[in-house]
Design an enzyme around this catalytic site. Structure first.
Site, PDB file in Angstrom:
ATOM      1  CB  CYS A 185      -0.948  -0.114   1.369  1.00 55.72           C
ATOM      2  SG  CYS A 185      -2.172  -1.378   1.066  1.00 55.72           S
ATOM      3  CB  THR A 186       3.810   2.670  -0.657  1.00 55.49           C
ATOM      4  OG1 THR A 186       4.550   3.640  -0.888  1.00 55.49           O
ATOM      5  CG2 THR A 186       4.497   1.276  -0.716  1.00 55.49           C
TER       6      THR A 186
END
Length: 410
Positions: free
Chosen positions: A361-362
């Site tokens: 999640c980046t």
């Protein structure tokens, strides 16, 4: 078949029947053998060829050491310990791996700032060469040696008054946390002679990952000159001189393999002069990435393909948590793609522009940004080249608690 654009440095691993191979085995078969994806695969034959090429190119009298921080996998270290003349370590854990290969402790050296008393005690007890990073560290080593009735083998890591120009990572010249400033070394040598220390010589390392022969030649020439100046203050004859490494490998489009001819020609008279002026000294070149970087692939599997506003994304089960350097978050100022391919379909009738990303999640979790590949499908195996150095061990593998990848040597 349509050829997919590739870098010149993608030629180490053969393509047979449109499938990528490592160690003579297809990547698909290796994935089954390993039992999981993602995984790193390292080819011992490529490492062997790299060492052999260097020995054939460089003059006699130069000892080659493996800097195992580049890839500390025990099987890799064991293999290279049989090909090189020694191992350079940067922690006690690495020291134990090096000692487990069975090589002579005096062919192991330990560098790095901020060594703890427990680390120094272990290194003194093991009998390896400790590259002293400060005057205070020298005093602590002497105290430890006296306390355990051992004579520590030491050298001084010198922060030179020059740098390796255009290097990917500058380790010397100017203010640095590494080593002792060259101008302070004579006074340190005087004190060294007053302590119960077995002084061996110098470690002079100015930079790494350099692809310009002229820069390497200049730094090596200055390194020998500095060693001669400092040797005049040594408490005993120099028996060990580590001139560092700095030899780079190509990663990105436009980069080419480092030519060795001019470097070798410059080293010939330097080595000859060193043998005359420092007749007892073993001259060491310390290399890590150069031996292993091109010998490794990182393999992940496509788990989903999706489109967003006209751009295609292939999402894999691997990413920056396994291979930080390929994501561009390990020293790159402007992000560039490592060379990649689809290992199970290297070429195709049709190609597409696609971004290969990981599951994190980046937005930093990018393996390849807008690269041209055969049409990517779920289940395809993505291979990242130039992955043998500073891959798994330099990555935040526990980030978001995803599973760790496997490592194999073939």
């Amino acid at each position: 078949m349509k050829e997919v654009p590739k870098h010149a440095n993608m030629d180490w691993f053969p393509v047979i029947d449109n499938h990528l191979h490592a160690g003579g085995i297809s990547i698909e078969r290796l994935a089954i053998r390993t039992g999981k994806t993602p995984f790193y695969v390292y080819d011992r034959n490529i490492m062997t060829k790299k060492v052999e090429t260097l020995r054939e190119s460089l003059p006699e009298g130069l000892h080659l050491h493996y800097a195992m921080k580049a890839n500390p996998m025990p099987a890799v270290v064991q293999h290279l310990s049989q090909l090189t003349d020694g191992i350079d370590v940067a922690s006690v854990a690495e020291m134990q791996v090096a000692l487990n290969t069975g090589i002579d402790p005096l062919t192991i050296s330990f560098a790095g700032p901020g060594k703890t008393d427990n680390e120094l005690k272990s290194a003194v007890a093991a009998g390896i060469i400790i590259n002293m990073e400060s005057e205070a560290e020298m005093e602590r080593i002497a105290q430890i040696g006296d306390a355990i009735s051992a004579l520590p083998n030491v050298s001084i890591r010198v922060n030179p008054d020059f740098e390796l120009k255009t290097s990917g990572m500058k380790m010397g010249g100017g203010p640095k946390p590494f080593g002792v400033d060259a101008e302070r070394v004579p006074e340190m040598l005087k004190r060294c002679g007053q302590l119960n220390l077995n002084f061996k010589g110098f470690h002079i390392f100015s930079g790494s990952q350099n692809l310009r022969p002229e820069a390497i030649i200049e730094a090596q020439t200055k390194t020998f000159a500095l060693a001669y100046r400092l040797a005049e203050f040594a408490p005993q004859p120099i028996t060990w001189l580590n001139i560092g490494g700095g030899l780079g490998i190509p990663y990105f489009p436009g980069e080419a393999t480092l030519p060795l001819d001019d470097i070798a020609e410059n080293l010939k008279p330097l080595i000859k002069e060193a043998q005359e002026r420092l007749p007892e000294a073993e001259i060491v070149m310390e290399l890590g990435r150069y031996f292993v970087g091109e010998a490794g692939l990182y393999i992940s599997e496509v788990v989903e393909c999706k489109e967003s506003r006209g751009e295609k994304y292939a999402i894999t089960n691997g990413g920056l948590h396994h291979h930080l350097s390929a994501s561009g978050n390990f020293g790159q100022i402007i992000r560039k793609n490592y060379p990649v391919c689809i290992a199970n379909r290297v070429t195709s009738q049709t190609t597409e522009k696609v971004s290969i990303v990981g599951p994190l999640c980046t937005p930093l979790d990018i393996i390849a940004d807008k690269t041209v590949l055969p049409e990517v499908s779920i289940g395809d195996l993505i291979a990242v080249y130039q992955s043998g150095a500073y891959g798994l061990s330099a990555s935040p593998r526990d980030f978001l608690s995803h599973p760790h990848p496997a490592e194999i040597l073939v």
